[in-house]
Design an enzyme around this catalytic site. Structure first.
Site, short mmCIF file in Angstrom:
data_model
loop_
_atom_site.label_atom_id
_atom_site.label_comp_id
_atom_site.label_asym_id
_atom_site.label_seq_id
_atom_site.Cartn_x
_atom_site.Cartn_y
_atom_site.Cartn_z
N LEU A 9 0.84 -1.40 0.18
CA LEU A 9 0.08 0.08 -0.02
C LEU A 9 0.90 1.08 -0.20
O LEU A 9 0.37 2.42 0.01
CB LEU A 9 -0.96 0.08 1.36
CG LEU A 9 -1.84 -1.16 1.28
CD1 LEU A 9 -2.96 -1.20 2.23
CD2 LEU A 9 -2.84 -1.38 -0.17
N HIS B 155 3.10 4.29 -1.53
CA HIS B 155 3.11 4.85 -2.72
C HIS B 155 4.47 4.95 -3.45
O HIS B 155 5.36 4.90 -2.66
CB HIS B 155 2.64 6.61 -2.51
CG HIS B 155 1.43 6.67 -2.02
ND1 HIS B 155 0.78 6.58 -0.69
CD2 HIS B 155 0.04 6.83 -2.88
CE1 HIS B 155 -0.30 6.70 -0.86
NE2 HIS B 155 -0.84 6.95 -1.98
N MET C 272 8.48 5.32 5.71
CA MET C 272 8.91 3.83 5.44
C MET C 272 10.12 3.45 4.70
O MET C 272 10.81 2.50 4.95
CB MET C 272 7.48 3.30 4.67
CG MET C 272 6.21 3.18 5.34
SD MET C 272 6.36 2.02 7.10
CE MET C 272 6.71 3.15 8.23
N GLU C 273 10.44 4.49 4.02
CA GLU C 273 11.83 4.38 3.16
C GLU C 273 12.92 4.51 4.16
O GLU C 273 13.92 3.54 3.91
CB GLU C 273 11.89 5.78 2.41
CG GLU C 273 11.10 5.54 0.89
CD GLU C 273 9.44 5.55 1.13
OE1 GLU C 273 8.59 5.41 0.35
OE2 GLU C 273 9.17 6.07 2.31
N ASP D 260 23.82 -10.77 7.51
CA ASP D 260 24.17 -11.69 6.50
C ASP D 260 25.78 -12.01 6.27
O ASP D 260 26.12 -12.96 6.14
CB ASP D 260 23.50 -11.28 5.27
CG ASP D 260 24.01 -12.12 3.99
OD1 ASP D 260 23.59 -13.46 4.12
OD2 ASP D 260 24.37 -11.73 3.11
#
Length: 167
Positions: free
Chosen positions: A78, A80, A114-115, A129
């Site tokens: 959701l 953008h 969110m970025e 990792d």
């Protein structure tokens, strides 16, 4: 008085939808997120000395975080698609962890929280990792937004983080 919480990505029927930002004007927006990768003193020493078997962990983590900031709509259904106009990922070695900070900037119709958070999380994943062969107990912790600026709601700081970019 209605004290119920209204989630922006749910319509009146409770179904998920992508919020329409068409009518919003683009504005400058910034968000900063932080996180930590807890790891052994052996790993911290190897990071300081540049002797981790897989190579330059911090450089890979920095690039992974920047790349991730640009890929958020592919990960969050959701979210953008926005122009990521600036992304900076910083890493700092502490005694028992790697501190990560990411600041993302745009001039668009919606924010970049969110970025920034995705940049921190993916940078942390890259570290885990690359060190897991030396320290299987490496752990990602305390990933959170500490600042956002711009848009309708203006500036916000997580209490205790005013004026800082670190956890």
């Amino acid at each position: 008085m209605d004290n119920s919480v209204k989630f922006t990505h749910l319509n009146e029927a409770g179904s998920a939808y992508m919020v329409d930002v068409t009518a919003k004007q683009p504005t400058a927006r910034t968000a900063t997120a932080v996180g930590k990768v807890m790891c052994s003193t052996q790993v911290i020493s190897a990071l300081r000395e540049g002797t981790v078997p897989k190579g330059d962990v911090l450089a890979v983590a920095r690039i992974a975080g920047i790349q991730a900031a640009k890929r958020v709509p592919e990960l969050l259904p959701l979210a953008h698609t926005i122009g990521v106009h600036g992304a900076e990922v910083n890493l700092r070695l502490e005694d028992d962890h790697v501190a990560i900070s990411a600041t993302v900037k745009t001039a668009d119709r919606t924010g970049v929280e969110m970025e920034a958070l995705t940049a921190v999380c993916v940078a942390a994943l890259a570290i885990v990792d690359m060190v897991k062969g030396v320290d299987r107990s490496a752990e990602i912790t305390e990933c959170r937004i500490i600042h956002k600026a711009g848009g309708r709601s203006g500036d916000w700081y997580r209490p205790g983080h005013e004026g800082t970019q670190w956890a």
